[in-house]
Write a protein that holds these residues in place. Structure first.
Motif, short mmCIF file in Angstrom:
data_model
loop_
_atom_site.label_atom_id
_atom_site.label_comp_id
_atom_site.label_asym_id
_atom_site.label_seq_id
_atom_site.Cartn_x
_atom_site.Cartn_y
_atom_site.Cartn_z
N HIS A 123 -101.98 1.26 -35.13
CA HIS A 123 -101.16 2.40 -34.70
C HIS A 123 -101.69 3.76 -35.11
CE1 HIS A 123 -98.08 -0.82 -34.27
NE2 HIS A 123 -97.75 -0.09 -33.23
N HIS A 178 -92.91 0.55 -31.99
CA HIS A 178 -93.08 0.92 -33.39
C HIS A 178 -93.04 2.43 -33.66
CE1 HIS A 178 -94.97 -3.14 -33.04
NE2 HIS A 178 -94.08 -3.33 -33.98
N HIS A 199 -104.61 -1.06 -30.15
CA HIS A 199 -103.20 -1.42 -30.00
C HIS A 199 -103.02 -2.16 -28.67
CE1 HIS A 199 -98.93 -0.92 -29.13
NE2 HIS A 199 -98.77 -0.79 -30.44
N CYS A 245 -95.74 4.50 -29.90
CA CYS A 245 -95.63 3.11 -29.47
C CYS A 245 -94.19 2.85 -29.03
CB CYS A 245 -96.00 2.18 -30.64
SG CYS A 245 -95.57 0.45 -30.34
N HIS A 252 -95.16 -3.92 -24.70
CA HIS A 252 -95.56 -3.28 -25.96
C HIS A 252 -96.82 -2.46 -25.71
CE1 HIS A 252 -96.98 -3.93 -30.41
NE2 HIS A 252 -96.48 -2.73 -30.21
FE FE2 Z 1 -96.88 -1.11 -31.59
#
Ligand code: FE2
Length: 154
Positions: A48, A147, A68, A144, A74
């Protein structure tokens, strides 16, 4: 920019970028939006934390020292570059590489192209170039969809 903050609506996912030190409340979908807090270290950081490399006039940003994932479920939604002079955001989509390239200083060809397009910079030359010391603080962000926000300083 002294302070760049990214806000996200928890209901609809709308994003807002705030420049400056304002303390006013921002709301969306009838509820306050909270400023995202960037991570820079964590167990999942290797996928990330943006990794930026300056290559001549380009700043190449890869999201993660290990790429990533960029699947539909995702992925990195966007990568942003923030300096004392500008904030630039590049949107990414699933299936793309988790990568973004920013122009650090434009070439003459690019300047001509901007002129041909008739860009209006409110009476200022449309150069978008950095004549500050390139060593000034440059922050790179990646978002993200699962995340959240990640940040690195160049
Ligand atoms: Fe992620």
């Amino acid at each position: 920019m002294e302070k760049v903050l990214f806000y996200r609506c928890e209901k609809c996912g709308n994003m807002v970028v705030s420049l400056g030190e304002g303390v006013g409340a921002i709301s969306c979908c009838g509820q306050p939006m909270n400023a995202l807090v960037a991570n820079s270290t964590e167990a999942a950081g290797e996928k990330h934390v943006p990794v930026a490399v300056i290559e001549g006039e380009k700043i190449e940003v890869n999201v993660g020292s290990v790429d990533h994932p960029m699947t539909v479920d995702h992925y990195i939604e966007w990568v942003a570059l923030a300096t004392g002079k500008k904030v630039e955001i590049i949107n990414l989509k699933p299936g793309m590489k988790p990568k973004a390239v920013f122009t650090f200083d434009i070439t003459e060809d690019e300047a001509d192209e901007i002129e041909e397009l008739g860009a209006n910079c409110e009476g200022q030359p449309c150069t978008f170039s950095y004549d500050d010391n390139p060593a000034e603080k440059i922050d790179v962000y990646a978002y993200c969809n699962i995340h959240g926000l990640w940040k690195a300083e160049i």
